[in-house]
Structure formats: structure tokens, C-alpha cells
Scaffold this motif. Structure first.
Motif, PDB file in Angstrom:
ATOM      1  N   GLU A  93       0.835  -1.200   0.000  1.00  0.00           N
ATOM      2  CA  GLU A  93       0.000   0.000   0.000  1.00  0.00           C
ATOM      3  C   GLU A  93       0.873   1.254   0.000  1.00  0.00           C
ATOM      4  O   GLU A  93       1.984   1.258   0.513  1.00  0.00           O
ATOM      5  CB  GLU A  93      -0.903  -0.002   1.238  1.00  0.00           C
ATOM      6  N   VAL A  94       0.340   2.322  -0.547  1.00  0.00           N
ATOM      7  CA  VAL A  94       1.031   3.605  -0.565  1.00  0.00           C
ATOM      8  C   VAL A  94       0.496   4.439   0.588  1.00  0.00           C
ATOM      9  O   VAL A  94      -0.722   4.588   0.752  1.00  0.00           O
ATOM     10  CB  VAL A  94       0.806   4.334  -1.919  1.00  0.00           C
ATOM     11  N   MET A  95       1.402   4.969   1.370  1.00  0.00           N
ATOM     12  CA  MET A  95       1.003   5.805   2.501  1.00  0.00           C
ATOM     13  C   MET A  95       1.004   7.268   2.059  1.00  0.00           C
ATOM     14  O   MET A  95       1.900   7.715   1.351  1.00  0.00           O
ATOM     15  CB  MET A  95       1.964   5.614   3.673  1.00  0.00           C
ATOM     16  N   ALA A  96      -0.024   7.996   2.481  1.00  0.00           N
ATOM     17  CA  ALA A  96      -0.157   9.410   2.125  1.00  0.00           C
ATOM     18  C   ALA A  96      -0.229  10.237   3.401  1.00  0.00           C
ATOM     19  O   ALA A  96      -0.790   9.805   4.407  1.00  0.00           O
ATOM     20  CB  ALA A  96      -1.406   9.630   1.288  1.00  0.00           C
ATOM     21  N   THR A  97       0.330  11.427   3.366  1.00  0.00           N
ATOM     22  CA  THR A  97       0.278  12.351   4.489  1.00  0.00           C
ATOM     23  C   THR A  97      -0.712  13.459   4.169  1.00  0.00           C
ATOM     24  O   THR A  97      -0.582  14.132   3.146  1.00  0.00           O
ATOM     25  CB  THR A  97       1.670  12.952   4.767  1.00  0.00           C
ATOM     26  N   ASN A  98      -1.698  13.620   5.024  1.00  0.00           N
ATOM     27  CA  ASN A  98      -2.731  14.646   4.843  1.00  0.00           C
ATOM     28  C   ASN A  98      -2.873  15.443   6.132  1.00  0.00           C
ATOM     29  O   ASN A  98      -2.282  15.101   7.159  1.00  0.00           O
ATOM     30  CB  ASN A  98      -4.072  13.999   4.476  1.00  0.00           C
ATOM     31  N   LEU A  99      -3.650  16.488   6.076  1.00  0.00           N
ATOM     32  CA  LEU A  99      -3.957  17.293   7.259  1.00  0.00           C
ATOM     33  C   LEU A  99      -5.388  17.040   7.678  1.00  0.00           C
ATOM     34  O   LEU A  99      -6.300  16.960   6.849  1.00  0.00           O
ATOM     35  CB  LEU A  99      -3.753  18.783   6.952  1.00  0.00           C
ATOM     36  N   ASP A 100      -5.608  16.942   9.016  1.00  0.00           N
ATOM     37  CA  ASP A 100      -6.984  16.811   9.497  1.00  0.00           C
ATOM     38  C   ASP A 100      -7.588  18.194   9.692  1.00  0.00           C
ATOM     39  O   ASP A 100      -6.972  19.217   9.360  1.00  0.00           O
ATOM     40  CB  ASP A 100      -7.040  15.972  10.783  1.00  0.00           C
ATOM     41  N   GLN A 101      -8.785  18.269  10.230  1.00  0.00           N
ATOM     42  CA  GLN A 101      -9.490  19.551  10.362  1.00  0.00           C
ATOM     43  C   GLN A 101      -8.819  20.511  11.332  1.00  0.00           C
ATOM     44  O   GLN A 101      -9.062  21.717  11.289  1.00  0.00           O
ATOM     45  CB  GLN A 101     -10.939  19.296  10.784  1.00  0.00           C
ATOM     46  N   ASN A 102      -7.935  20.003  12.202  1.00  0.00           N
ATOM     47  CA  ASN A 102      -7.211  20.854  13.145  1.00  0.00           C
ATOM     48  C   ASN A 102      -5.834  21.267  12.625  1.00  0.00           C
ATOM     49  O   ASN A 102      -5.090  21.951  13.320  1.00  0.00           O
ATOM     50  CB  ASN A 102      -7.062  20.149  14.494  1.00  0.00           C
ATOM     51  N   GLY A 103      -5.456  20.799  11.418  1.00  0.00           N
ATOM     52  CA  GLY A 103      -4.163  21.146  10.850  1.00  0.00           C
ATOM     53  C   GLY A 103      -3.041  20.198  11.236  1.00  0.00           C
ATOM     54  O   GLY A 103      -1.883  20.475  10.960  1.00  0.00           O
ATOM     55  N   ASN A 104      -3.372  19.092  11.876  1.00  0.00           N
ATOM     56  CA  ASN A 104      -2.371  18.103  12.267  1.00  0.00           C
ATOM     57  C   ASN A 104      -2.139  17.119  11.123  1.00  0.00           C
ATOM     58  O   ASN A 104      -3.060  16.779  10.377  1.00  0.00           O
ATOM     59  CB  ASN A 104      -2.826  17.341  13.514  1.00  0.00           C
ATOM     60  N   GLU A 105      -0.900  16.645  11.029  1.00  0.00           N
ATOM     61  CA  GLU A 105      -0.575  15.668   9.991  1.00  0.00           C
ATOM     62  C   GLU A 105      -1.158  14.313  10.347  1.00  0.00           C
ATOM     63  O   GLU A 105      -1.062  13.852  11.480  1.00  0.00           O
ATOM     64  CB  GLU A 105       0.940  15.522   9.836  1.00  0.00           C
ATOM     65  N   VAL A 106      -1.762  13.662   9.338  1.00  0.00           N
ATOM     66  CA  VAL A 106      -2.318  12.332   9.507  1.00  0.00           C
ATOM     67  C   VAL A 106      -1.758  11.453   8.396  1.00  0.00           C
ATOM     68  O   VAL A 106      -1.873  11.794   7.216  1.00  0.00           O
ATOM     69  CB  VAL A 106      -3.868  12.360   9.439  1.00  0.00           C
ATOM     70  N   VAL A 107      -1.140  10.347   8.771  1.00  0.00           N
ATOM     71  CA  VAL A 107      -0.619   9.398   7.796  1.00  0.00           C
ATOM     72  C   VAL A 107      -1.660   8.306   7.615  1.00  0.00           C
ATOM     73  O   VAL A 107      -2.075   7.666   8.573  1.00  0.00           O
ATOM     74  CB  VAL A 107       0.724   8.802   8.256  1.00  0.00           C
ATOM     75  N   SER A 108      -2.074   8.111   6.356  1.00  0.00           N
ATOM     76  CA  SER A 108      -3.101   7.106   6.074  1.00  0.00           C
ATOM     77  C   SER A 108      -2.784   6.403   4.767  1.00  0.00           C
ATOM     78  O   SER A 108      -1.915   6.823   4.001  1.00  0.00           O
ATOM     79  CB  SER A 108      -4.472   7.772   5.996  1.00  0.00           C
TER      80      SER A 108
END
Length: 164
Positions: A93-108
Motif C-alpha cells: 500500500e502507498v502511505m499518504a500524508t494529509n492534514l486533518d481539520q485541526n491542521g495536524n498531519e495524519v498518515v493514512s
């Protein structure tokens, strides 16, 4: 006897400008001969030595496209098979780094992409201090094309090692 006399001649025989002109003409003739006969300058001094290598390449594509890569596939280039075979394929799987609604990084996990880590063994020439798979240079970090009878993918080389 002087090296260069008052008239600008070397050993009272030939003018310096005439000598430079003759050297330039000889150099141009040499380059023309090489161009006509199609030899590269590096080919004049290089010796070919075939070496068994194993390299790992990674391919990142949309989900579902990497299923055609199989162990045992023979690689080629411009409709000509090479002495290179796929030894192992692992699709992860490819892991992606995104921001949640609070601006924190989330790796999914990216649900639309997948990554294939392909191990290839090949018998390639070692020429001019580099390994060549067809016309492509093999070194870590280099982008190459993995091509077989059924696919052509762009891949990045992760590692290269010589095996006996």
C-alpha cells in the motif's frame, strides 16, 4: 638558434599560425572519421565485461495496474529481449500524508494507489564504470523503464548489487 625567430617561425621553418591551422585541420579530420564510422570515443578504450547483478526497483501506479507483473517475466527493450528476469514482486500500500481539520498531519493509506517493489536479476555489461540494461544505466536513484512483452512501467532503482 632561437625557438621562435623575429618573423614568428618555429626553428626558422614554420609559422606558429600555420602550425595551429594544421593541428586544427587534423583534429577536424579525426572527428569526421569518428562521425562517419559511428564509433563513440568511449568505445575506443572500453572493454566489455558481463556481470551478474540484482537490483530492486519500485513502481507507484494506480491500483490494479501492477497485477500484470509476474515472477519470471523476461525484460526487454525496443522489442528485443534482454538477459534480465523478474525474481520477486511485492505489491504494498502507498502511505499518504494529509492534514486533518485541526491542521495536524495524519498518515493514512492512499486507497487509489499501490506500490510494487520488484527484484530483478540480470546479466549486464560493466562498461565505463557503469552497469547497462540495454541502453539504460543502472544506479541507485535512477529512473528506468521496465518493459516486457505485456507492460512498460517507469520505475526508480532502490538498490543495485553484484551477485556471483
Amino acid at each position: 638558434m632561437k625557438l621562435i625567430d623575429d618573423k614568428g617561425r618555429i626553428f626558422n621553418k614554420i609559422n606558429i599560425l600555420d602550425l595551429l591551422f594544421i593541428v586544427l585541420i587534423l583534429f577536424l579530420v579525426f572527428l569526421s572519421v569518428i562521425k562517419i564510422f559511428g564509433a563513440n570515443l568511449e568505445d575506443l578504450t572500453a572493454t566489455d565485461e558481463n556481470v551478474n547483478i540484482e537490483f530492486t526497483a519500485s513502481i507507484v501506479m494506480d491500483k490494479g495496474y501492477l497485477d500484470v507483473i509476474n515472477v519470471g517475466d523476461q525484460l526487454g527493450e525496443t522489442k528485443q529481449f534482454l538477459d534480465a528476469y523478474i525474481e520477486d514482486v511485492e505489491v504494498v500500500e502507498v502511505m499518504a500524508t494529509n492534514l486533518d481539520q485541526n491542521g495536524n498531519e495524519v498518515v493514512s493509506v492512499d486507497p487509489t494507489m499501490e506500490k510494487a517493489e520488484v527484484v530483478i536479476s540480470a546479466n549486464v555489461p560493466y562498461k565505463n564504470m557503469s552497469y547497462k540494461l540495454g541502453n539504460q544505466e543502472l544506479r541507485q536513484g535512477k529512473i528506468i523503464f521496465l518493459e516486457s512483452q505485456f507492460y512498460r512501467y517507469k520505475a526508480q532503482i532502490e538498490s543495485v548489487k553484484v551477485v556471483n
